[in-house]
Design a protein around this motif. Structure first.
Motif, mmCIF file in Angstrom:
data_model
loop_
_atom_site.group_PDB
_atom_site.id
_atom_site.type_symbol
_atom_site.label_atom_id
_atom_site.label_comp_id
_atom_site.label_asym_id
_atom_site.label_seq_id
_atom_site.Cartn_x
_atom_site.Cartn_y
_atom_site.Cartn_z
ATOM 1 N N SER A 68 0.983 4.006 -2.978
ATOM 2 C CA SER A 68 0.664 5.417 -2.740
ATOM 3 C C SER A 68 1.822 6.292 -3.160
ATOM 4 N N LEU B 106 -3.443 15.259 -0.305
ATOM 5 C CA LEU B 106 -3.181 13.896 0.166
ATOM 6 C C LEU B 106 -1.916 13.811 1.014
ATOM 7 N N ILE C 271 0.839 -1.205 0.000
ATOM 8 C CA ILE C 271 0.000 0.000 0.000
ATOM 9 C C ILE C 271 0.871 1.251 0.000
ATOM 10 N N ALA D 141 -2.379 14.826 4.566
ATOM 11 C CA ALA D 141 -3.242 13.860 5.253
ATOM 12 C C ALA D 141 -2.429 12.653 5.697
ATOM 13 N N LEU D 142 -1.534 12.178 4.819
ATOM 14 C CA LEU D 142 -0.693 11.043 5.198
ATOM 15 C C LEU D 142 0.265 11.430 6.322
ATOM 16 N N GLU D 143 0.778 12.680 6.268
ATOM 17 C CA GLU D 143 1.679 13.126 7.327
ATOM 18 C C GLU D 143 0.949 13.190 8.666
ATOM 19 N N LEU D 144 -0.322 13.580 8.590
ATOM 20 C CA LEU D 144 -1.137 13.646 9.798
ATOM 21 C C LEU D 144 -1.276 12.250 10.410
ATOM 22 N N LEU D 145 -1.459 11.267 9.533
ATOM 23 C CA LEU D 145 -1.590 9.881 9.978
ATOM 24 C C LEU D 145 -0.329 9.454 10.724
ATOM 25 N N TYR E 54 1.648 6.656 -6.815
ATOM 26 C CA TYR E 54 0.538 7.540 -7.194
ATOM 27 C C TYR E 54 0.900 8.996 -6.945
ATOM 28 N N LEU E 55 1.457 9.268 -5.731
ATOM 29 C CA LEU E 55 1.742 10.656 -5.382
ATOM 30 C C LEU E 55 2.810 11.250 -6.288
ATOM 31 N N VAL F 281 -1.100 -0.243 9.286
ATOM 32 C CA VAL F 281 -1.646 1.080 8.963
ATOM 33 C C VAL F 281 -0.719 2.174 9.488
ATOM 34 N N GLY G 35 1.510 11.379 12.486
ATOM 35 C CA GLY G 35 1.686 12.108 13.730
ATOM 36 C C GLY G 35 0.782 11.648 14.853
ATOM 37 N N ILE G 36 -0.102 10.676 14.563
ATOM 38 C CA ILE G 36 -1.026 10.216 15.592
ATOM 39 C C ILE G 36 -0.298 9.277 16.552
ATOM 40 N N PRO G 37 -0.427 9.488 17.869
ATOM 41 C CA PRO G 37 0.308 8.671 18.833
ATOM 42 C C PRO G 37 -0.076 7.194 18.715
ATOM 43 N N THR G 38 0.884 6.320 19.028
ATOM 44 C CA THR G 38 0.646 4.892 18.825
ATOM 45 C C THR G 38 -0.409 4.345 19.775
#
Lengths: 329, 315
Positions: free
Chosen positions: A122, A138, A118, A141-145, A125-126, A190, A147-150
């Motif tokens: 991506s 996009l 995946i 958005a991926l960078e935000l993903l 694609y990018l 993910v 930065g989310i704590p584990t």
């Protein structure tokens, strides 16, 4: 008029108006200023050395305490590395790291199966397909993903992934425990997608335009340009990002603690509970093992193994990147 | 001469014209997975946070927002508890803010100084190469290993009682500072590299010393980049759980920390404690904590992005 004559005349004209006496000339920085400069340089250098000290500290702490573990528990090194049983509370306790190594690699493998394809698609694609406007939405958005704590991913495994797996498999007569390896693989997969996609995308975007244009000029389609020209040209970076992602999955803690459970066993069934090295460390520290016991010290031996594995993967990734990079000028 | 031996050119137009769009669609789908996951993640957390309250349909946005605000306020004011009705994150929020401040005080000066040294002072050579490789490797060390380091070095001090800090705020802050140091150093270096060399030459040509050049001209020019990297590093520190579990933030602590030597806990650690509980009621509490954590992190990230966009001068 020849050149040497003119330059001599010019310099003579320049010297003419006023010949500065020595005291008009700037004598350089004062000694106080020079001392201050030196002091600042030393302080800055010390700050840089702190990072080296951190590495040395990690190595020192882990190796000293690991030696202490082997002396305290009277477990041989081979017995530790090749033992298939991990029962620190049994009498006599058994400290075999293989179940933990199995759990760690099973989850790293499972999450790579999800994240590597995946992430790579991506990235392609990018860098190749996405229109500029879409890309500018996009990518953040991926960078935000990333930065989310584990811990949030771990919570998501409990809240969403495991119930969904239960709903899928339990009607088929397969029991799904609350803690299972598959749900850990999914959330860790993910979690590392952004790592693969952003690193690979950087490398693919850096492949020079000329290569693409040459391929198009020979009649290649976009698909052929992407997979046969751009991808091979950026392969070293893509492989390096894969290895880094695997190293991240090996070292991941909180998502695995909450998703995979704490049952050290060697099994091929992805719906069973597993225990990874990181989980074991958390288990020991949250338990009531007191300071200095073999169980407590085993945490450092497992930590050293984890450190060696991830460091090895990172070094290999760096080597791949440097060794096989195609340099375009 | 016979032409049959040479392989004939076969354009395969059909297959090629089909394969391209299929591959493109697969790539788009893969990219969208990330976005979909993000939406599902936020949606399910909000759903879990709103569950158990008087039910509104999902499209009643105003009522749902009010409910969410109510939940966030309750969990922000309550302290840790084994009763879901009275459980909350007050001690954790105060602890996390303390950690944020202490880590900023410890990590930013050291990290920026190390970056400045490597970019502006260090001679090209072996020392610089060693430090550089070392930083790259440190950035890949799992966070729990830093936790082990903090446990042995700061909390226990190898068993030397006089130096051991115990499970206090300062030990946690030191551990997290070491954890984000590589991030700050690397982003500082990147920011310094974008400053044009002519600025340095101009300062030196006017008789500035190296430090006057760095502090008066190079650092101000690189400041937006450094701030962006620093904020991202700090937001990483705020979201970390594993190292804090190692250095002793795990206990049930109900007293607010008053100084850097007090015991503490942090929001992610409390989320972990609540998420472990088998009682379904705690799911709402965990979700409320995650909403608080994400609001904090997203506002930090948004600030970083705004600074980056506002001050992009030398690109």
């Amino acid at each position: 008029m020849t050149t040497p004559e003119r330059s001599a005349a010019d310099s003579a004209a320049a010297m003419k108006p006023d010949d500065p006496s020595p005291e008009d000339l700037w004598s350089g920085h004062s000694r106080l200023l020079a001392c201050r400069e030196l002091a600042i340089a030393v302080v800055l250098a010390f700050c840089a050395v702190v990072t080296v000290l951190t590495t040395l500290g990690i190595l020192l702490v882990l190796s000293v305490q690991t030696v202490e573990f082997f002396m305290e528990s009277k477990v041989g090194i081979l017995e530790f590395l090749l033992g298939t049983e991990l029962r620190p509370d049994a009498t006599p306790p058994k400290f075999g790291i293989l179940p933990l190594a199995w759990g760690t690699f099973a989850i790293a493998f499972g999450s790579s199966c999800i994240a590597l394809p995946i992430g790579l698609l991506s990235a392609i694609y990018l860098s190749e397909y996405a229109p500029r406007r879409l890309r500018s939405v996009l990518k953040p958005a991926l960078e935000l993903l990333a930065g989310i704590p584990t811990i949030v991913y771990g919570y998501l495994a409990l809240l969403l992934v495991t119930p969904v797996l239960k709903a899928i498999f339990e009607p088929l007569g397969i029991r799904v425990p609350q803690f299972n390896a598959l749900s850990a693989c999914i959330v860790v997969g993910v979690m590392i997608i952004p790592l693969v996609s952003s690193l690979s995308e950087d490398v693919l975007s850096a492949v020079p335009r000329g290569l693409r244009e040459a391929a198009y000029a020979l009649g290649a389609t976009k698909f052929e340009v992407s997979t046969r020209v751009v991808l091979p040209a950026g392969l070293s970076g893509v492989v390096a990002s894969f290895i880094l992602a695997i190293s991240r999955a090996v070292g991941e803690t909180m998502a695995v603690v909450l998703a995979a459970g704490m049952l050290p066993q060697i099994t091929l069934n992805p719906l069973e509970s597993l225990e990874t090295m990181t989980t074991y460390i958390v288990q020991v520290i949250s338990g009531e093992a007191s300071y200095g016991t073999a169980k407590y010290l085993s945490l450092f031996a497992v930590g050293l193994s984890l450190f060696v594995i991830t460091l090895g993967l990172n070094i290999i990734s760096g080597l791949v990147l440097r060794r096989y990079r195609e340099v375009y000028q | 001469m016979s032409e049959t031996a040479a392989p004939r050119f076969r354009p395969h137009r059909m297959i090629r014209s089909l394969l391209g769009p299929i591959f493109g669609a697969a790539c788009l789908l893969a990219t969208l997975t990330g976005v979909i996951v993000l939406v599902v993640l936020l949606g399910s957390i909000l759903y879990a946070a709103l569950k158990g309250k008087p039910d509104n349909p999902w499209y009643a946005i105003g009522a749902n927002l009010r409910e969410l605000w109510g939940l966030v306020r309750t969990v922000a004011l309550n302290r840790q508890s084994s009763d879901p009705a009275a459980a909350g994150y007050r001690v954790g929020i105060v602890g996390s803010l303390w950690l944020l401040g202490l880590v900023a005080l410890l990590a930013i000066p050291v990290g920026v100084a190390a970056g400045v040294y490597l970019e502006e002072y260090a001679p090209q050579g072996r020392l610089r190469r060693i430090i550089q490789t070392n930083i790259a490797n440190l950035a890949g060390v799992p966070s729990i290993v830093y936790g082990i380091l903090g446990l042995a070095l700061f909390v226990r001090a190898f068993g030397v009682k006089a130096l051991a800090l115990g499970p206090c705020l300062l030990a946690g802050a030191l551990t997290l500072s070491l954890l984000i140091l590589p991030i700050i150093v690397i982003t500082t270096q990147e920011a310094l590299r974008t400053v044009p060399g002519s600025l340095r030459q101009a300062a030196l040509a006017l008789g500035a010393t190296r430090w006057q050049m760095v502090s008066g001209h190079v650092l101000p020019a690189a400041l937006p980049g450094i701030m962006t990297g620093t904020i991202l590093g700090l937001s990483r520190a705020i979201g970390e759980t594993a190292p804090l579990l190692m250095v002793g933030a795990a206990g049930a602590i109900r007293k607010l920390p008053r100084g850097p030597l007090d015991r503490y806990t942090a929001v992610p650690v409390e989320i972990y404690n609540y998420a472990k509980e088998p009682d379904r009621m705690f799911q709402t509490i965990s979700a409320g904590g995650i909403v608080i954590l994400l609001i904090l992190l997203l506002s930090m990230n948004a600030a970083a992005i705004m600074i980056r966009n506002r001050f992009q001068r030398f690109q």
